[in-house]
Design an enzyme around this catalytic site. Sequence first.
Site, mmCIF file in Angstrom:
data_model
loop_
_atom_site.group_PDB
_atom_site.id
_atom_site.type_symbol
_atom_site.label_atom_id
_atom_site.label_comp_id
_atom_site.label_asym_id
_atom_site.label_seq_id
_atom_site.Cartn_x
_atom_site.Cartn_y
_atom_site.Cartn_z
ATOM 1 N N ARG A 159 -73.414 -32.172 -106.603
ATOM 2 C CA ARG A 159 -74.577 -32.643 -106.803
ATOM 3 C C ARG A 159 -75.368 -32.039 -107.876
ATOM 4 N NH1 ARG A 159 -75.628 -30.297 -100.660
ATOM 5 N NH2 ARG A 159 -73.261 -30.802 -100.919
ATOM 6 N N LYS A 201 -63.296 -21.149 -102.237
ATOM 7 C CA LYS A 201 -62.717 -21.775 -101.430
ATOM 8 C C LYS A 201 -61.550 -21.067 -100.599
ATOM 9 C CE LYS A 201 -63.687 -26.584 -103.204
ATOM 10 N NZ LYS A 201 -64.191 -27.159 -102.160
#
Length: 357
Positions: free
Chosen positions: A212, A138
């Site tokens: 997820r 990120k």
Amino acid sequence: YRYAGVKQEPNKSSLGAFTLVVSERRSAGAHRGAERGEVTAAAAIFARDLINTPPSLLPARVFADKAVDAARESGLEVEVFNRDQLEQMGCGGLLGVNRGSKEPPRLVKLTYNPRNASGHLALVGKGITFDSGGLSLKPSDSMITMKMDMSGAAAVLATMRALRALRCRAKVTGYLLLTDNMSGGDAFKLGDVLTFRNGKTAEIHNTDAEGRLVLADGLSLAAEESPDAIVDIATLTGACMVALGRRIAGLLGNDQPLADRLRAAGAATDEPLWQLPLEKEYRKLLDSHVADMRNIGGPHGGTITAALFLAEFVGDTPWAHLDIAGPMDVDSDDAWRSKGATGFGTRLLIDLATHWS
């Protein structure tokens, strides 16, 4: 609410006392409401304290220890699974995300099981204690709030902690999937294939789509117990924040009555949800040449494709997914939401569980 932090002079709330004046006719109801409010507020504060904690002070093993303490205080059954046990259980999603970290993963299972339970609800919380993005790193500005990427697990733990005090009549099982997502020498890579608890496989196309992957194992375990319904809660996608902003969480699922109950709970607790479509036509965006699916679906519809990924792990069980990436925190005081972590989802899930049958 103010987070005490680690300052020499901690932050303090200015509220010393609160008096509610009602007519005698309404006093009994007011007392019951005040008692419930005290428990739910304490739960939200507990969640906020966890979420606001610096990540160096709350790795997965410490989070798990706090869950054990909370369970003992609240009359819950608790099981904690370490790396070796997770390998035996086939939880390849949680283990894969953890590979780049020096901190070991934990999976915590909490069970509230009252006598003559009026149903069974399962809650699954994403507990990424810090999300660097892994090898799909990120930008720094996007990383600063990523100690809060365990907000879903915090909300589940806080909810479970409140059930006995509120005399919840349903059985509730909570799963906390705990690890950080780092970029160490053994970190999982783009092109790797992970195998999950239910045997399905996923090719990794972005290591920053890690939530997820850990939820897949938790949802698989929850589905094995055949509850009436499963609800997962996660700070999952920036796409949901783009669509719904910072105040509203996304809701997707495979069962409309469950979605309606969640929307009603959100309205009752001022934790609003907006339902997005679980568009099955988009499932082909997850297709992979080497595995059952990819872990991302392309640049568009990211909240929907993420939910379609999760749907692969619940079978026919009624299921709903709450994407709380937007309302996980606020930059300044906003009504009952104090600056910092909001604990969003805690009061909503308490409302759902205590009305479950």
